[in-house]
Design a protein around this motif. Sequence first.
Motif, PDB file in Angstrom:
ATOM      1  N   ALA A   1       0.849  -1.198   0.000  1.00 48.12           N
ATOM      2  CA  ALA A   1       0.000   0.000   0.000  1.00 48.12           C
ATOM      3  C   ALA A   1       0.880   1.242   0.000  1.00 48.12           C
ATOM      4  N   TYR A   2       0.369   2.298  -0.616  1.00 46.40           N
ATOM      5  CA  TYR A   2       1.030   3.600  -0.552  1.00 46.40           C
ATOM      6  C   TYR A   2       0.556   4.317   0.712  1.00 46.40           C
ATOM      7  N   ASP A   3       1.492   4.812   1.468  1.00 47.27           N
ATOM      8  CA  ASP A   3       1.141   5.599   2.650  1.00 47.27           C
ATOM      9  C   ASP A   3       1.174   7.085   2.316  1.00 47.27           C
ATOM     10  N   HIS A   4       0.184   7.823   2.820  1.00 50.31           N
ATOM     11  CA  HIS A   4       0.223   9.279   2.770  1.00 50.31           C
ATOM     12  C   HIS A   4       1.031   9.740   3.978  1.00 50.31           C
ATOM     13  N   PHE A   5       2.299  10.106   3.739  1.00 54.43           N
ATOM     14  CA  PHE A   5       3.188  10.432   4.851  1.00 54.43           C
ATOM     15  C   PHE A   5       2.616  11.577   5.675  1.00 54.43           C
ATOM     16  N   LEU A   6       2.189  12.657   5.016  1.00 52.62           N
ATOM     17  CA  LEU A   6       1.394  13.672   5.698  1.00 52.62           C
ATOM     18  C   LEU A   6      -0.060  13.247   5.542  1.00 52.62           C
ATOM     19  N   PRO A   7      -0.726  12.876   6.616  1.00 49.28           N
ATOM     20  CA  PRO A   7      -2.006  12.159   6.516  1.00 49.28           C
ATOM     21  C   PRO A   7      -3.070  12.930   5.753  1.00 49.28           C
ATOM     22  N   LYS A   8      -3.727  12.209   4.848  1.00 44.41           N
ATOM     23  CA  LYS A   8      -4.750  12.831   3.992  1.00 44.41           C
ATOM     24  C   LYS A   8      -5.977  13.249   4.778  1.00 44.41           C
ATOM     25  N   GLY A   9      -6.154  12.718   5.978  1.00 43.62           N
ATOM     26  CA  GLY A   9      -7.272  13.137   6.811  1.00 43.62           C
ATOM     27  C   GLY A   9      -7.003  14.434   7.566  1.00 43.62           C
ATOM     28  N   THR A  10      -5.756  14.881   7.542  1.00 44.34           N
ATOM     29  CA  THR A  10      -5.378  16.124   8.233  1.00 44.34           C
ATOM     30  C   THR A  10      -5.130  17.256   7.251  1.00 44.34           C
ATOM     31  N   TYR A  11      -4.425  16.930   6.143  1.00 44.16           N
ATOM     32  CA  TYR A  11      -4.005  17.959   5.193  1.00 44.16           C
ATOM     33  C   TYR A  11      -4.723  17.794   3.853  1.00 44.16           C
TER      34      TYR A  11
ATOM     35  N   LEU B   1      -0.536   4.608  10.811  1.00 49.33           N
ATOM     36  CA  LEU B   1      -1.956   4.918  10.825  1.00 49.33           C
ATOM     37  C   LEU B   1      -2.171   6.361  10.369  1.00 49.33           C
ATOM     38  N   GLN B   2      -2.902   7.166  11.154  1.00 52.43           N
ATOM     39  CA  GLN B   2      -3.153   8.569  10.789  1.00 52.43           C
ATOM     40  C   GLN B   2      -2.283   9.544  11.585  1.00 52.43           C
ATOM     41  N   LYS B   3      -1.180   9.049  12.167  1.00 47.58           N
ATOM     42  CA  LYS B   3      -0.311   9.937  12.936  1.00 47.58           C
ATOM     43  C   LYS B   3       0.292  11.010  12.026  1.00 47.58           C
ATOM     44  N   ASN B   4       0.482  12.183  12.595  1.00 49.39           N
ATOM     45  CA  ASN B   4       1.029  13.324  11.871  1.00 49.39           C
ATOM     46  C   ASN B   4       2.503  13.502  12.232  1.00 49.39           C
ATOM     47  N   PRO B   5       3.422  13.169  11.329  1.00 55.94           N
ATOM     48  CA  PRO B   5       4.850  13.279  11.649  1.00 55.94           C
ATOM     49  C   PRO B   5       5.306  14.701  11.941  1.00 55.94           C
ATOM     50  N   LEU B   6       4.543  15.696  11.490  1.00 57.95           N
ATOM     51  CA  LEU B   6       4.954  17.087  11.638  1.00 57.95           C
ATOM     52  C   LEU B   6       4.586  17.684  12.988  1.00 57.95           C
ATOM     53  N   ARG B   7       3.918  16.916  13.821  1.00 54.97           N
ATOM     54  CA  ARG B   7       3.510  17.420  15.125  1.00 54.97           C
ATOM     55  C   ARG B   7       3.994  16.499  16.234  1.00 54.97           C
TER      56      ARG B   7
ATOM     57  N   ARG C   1       5.050  22.114  16.198  1.00 55.13           N
ATOM     58  CA  ARG C   1       5.565  21.641  14.914  1.00 55.13           C
ATOM     59  C   ARG C   1       6.986  21.122  15.090  1.00 55.13           C
ATOM     60  N   ARG C   2       7.359  20.180  14.273  1.00 55.54           N
ATOM     61  CA  ARG C   2       8.716  19.652  14.307  1.00 55.54           C
ATOM     62  C   ARG C   2       9.107  19.182  12.914  1.00 55.54           C
ATOM     63  N   LYS C   3      10.378  18.946  12.733  1.00 55.02           N
ATOM     64  CA  LYS C   3      10.877  18.411  11.483  1.00 55.02           C
ATOM     65  C   LYS C   3      10.600  16.909  11.426  1.00 55.02           C
ATOM     66  N   ALA C   4      10.575  16.384  10.200  1.00 57.48           N
ATOM     67  CA  ALA C   4      10.433  14.941   9.987  1.00 57.48           C
ATOM     68  C   ALA C   4      11.306  14.558   8.812  1.00 57.48           C
TER      69      ALA C   4
ATOM     70  N   GLU D   1      15.035  16.383  15.879  1.00 61.49           N
ATOM     71  CA  GLU D   1      13.586  16.448  15.682  1.00 61.49           C
ATOM     72  C   GLU D   1      13.118  15.367  14.719  1.00 61.49           C
ATOM     73  N   GLU D   2      13.856  15.191  13.626  1.00 62.77           N
ATOM     74  CA  GLU D   2      13.481  14.162  12.656  1.00 62.77           C
ATOM     75  C   GLU D   2      13.513  12.776  13.307  1.00 62.77           C
ATOM     76  N   LEU D   3      14.542  12.563  14.137  1.00 60.61           N
ATOM     77  CA  LEU D   3      14.683  11.278  14.824  1.00 60.61           C
ATOM     78  C   LEU D   3      13.512  11.047  15.772  1.00 60.61           C
ATOM     79  N   GLU D   4      13.143  12.083  16.529  1.00 57.06           N
ATOM     80  CA  GLU D   4      12.013  11.969  17.450  1.00 57.06           C
ATOM     81  C   GLU D   4      10.736  11.619  16.695  1.00 57.06           C
ATOM     82  N   SER D   5      10.505  12.323  15.573  1.00 58.74           N
ATOM     83  CA  SER D   5       9.306  12.075  14.776  1.00 58.74           C
ATOM     84  C   SER D   5       9.275  10.633  14.281  1.00 58.74           C
ATOM     85  N   TRP D   6      10.370  10.175  13.708  1.00 61.47           N
ATOM     86  CA  TRP D   6      10.448   8.806  13.172  1.00 61.47           C
ATOM     87  C   TRP D   6      10.205   7.769  14.275  1.00 61.47           C
ATOM     88  N   MET D   7      10.859   7.935  15.414  1.00 62.74           N
ATOM     89  CA  MET D   7      10.728   6.947  16.479  1.00 62.74           C
ATOM     90  C   MET D   7       9.333   6.952  17.080  1.00 62.74           C
TER      91      MET D   7
END
Length: 357
Positions: free
Chosen positions: A181-191, A214-220, A233-236, A277-283
């Motif tokens: 499946a293709y994932d919407h990295f920035l969730p389509k239900g948010t943006y 799932l629907q988690k937002n990597p940018l927050r 907001r944070r980097k991803a 920040e990117e590391l925190e988002s990924w983990m």
Amino acid sequence: MLFNYRYVNHDIEKFQVWLDHLVKKVWCRNGGEYSLSLLHPDLKAVVEEIANDDSLTKDHLDGPIKIIDAIFQDQLDSDQRDQVSQWYDHNNDIEALCGNEPQKMPGTYAEIKSLNNNLESELKKFCKSLFQDIIHLKAVTSRTAEIDAHYKAFVTANDEGKCPYCGYNDIKGQHHNKREAYDHFLPKGTYPFNSVNFKNLAPMCHECNSSFKLQKNPLRHIDPIHKATGGRRRKAFFSFANVAPSITINMTIASAEVDKLIPSDITLTVSSPGRDEELESWMDVFGIEERYKAKICAKNDGKYWLVQAVDECANGRMTPQEIIDKIEQNANSNPWAEVNFLKRPFLKACKEAGVLP
């Protein structure tokens, strides 16, 4: 993420070009009656073909486009239309949003709703249908490409065969008849507006996609107690960045009884200099600490790696240091093969704990 995907330019991206024109040149225009002639010529042809297709029972494009256009023209003022136009641009600059560039502020459905309830409702339905239904219709694919064709091209260019978000699960490749499946990295239900932007779409293993992302937002920032996004907001990590992340994994083991090892016995340290920040988002988003510790404690993963190493030592074929050196070499040349990127710090920890004699 552990490594980056290489972006693949493809005919399927034409749909995003049509959408650019629809939002910027049609919906956000200032005045004038709506007509099909305002649409991008290819989208106009698609709308007409779908409208004349008796096999389709749903009004996929013509009606929704008109409804949303009427809201833009009748219920939004010029400043509000300009604001939506800006959100459209920002939401489609995926790399800038992942980099948390301060001049690029993403627009969410919540913010659209603050402008107009009706617009939020209709846009959410429309943008969702773009990826779920519309890009798969023959009227569209005959002018762009089928998503399966994009997937084949994608995994031919990205032939690691592993999921870059976890590093160890398989990604179905060019020799499979099925695809991930293709994932919407920035969730389509948010943006809104980027549901068919292929810089926001990437294949992801089922575990990463359906159990953790799932629907988690990597940018927050994710609240560690309530497990909900919505904080600062944070980097991803951007899935298609030109520069690969440099991630180092180390661990220590508190117990010498590795056959009884449990996650609480493991201290996992993951670092990426300058990319906190990117590391925190990924983990956070992908549950990395939980998953890596579980894999280390699994009978047929971490515990088996140790059994193999102990057998090599017992048979006199290799010393513990030679085993570590060999794993180090393997991890440097082929980190994603046989989970070498995780096997290396685990066996080092075993040696330091005196478990690998």
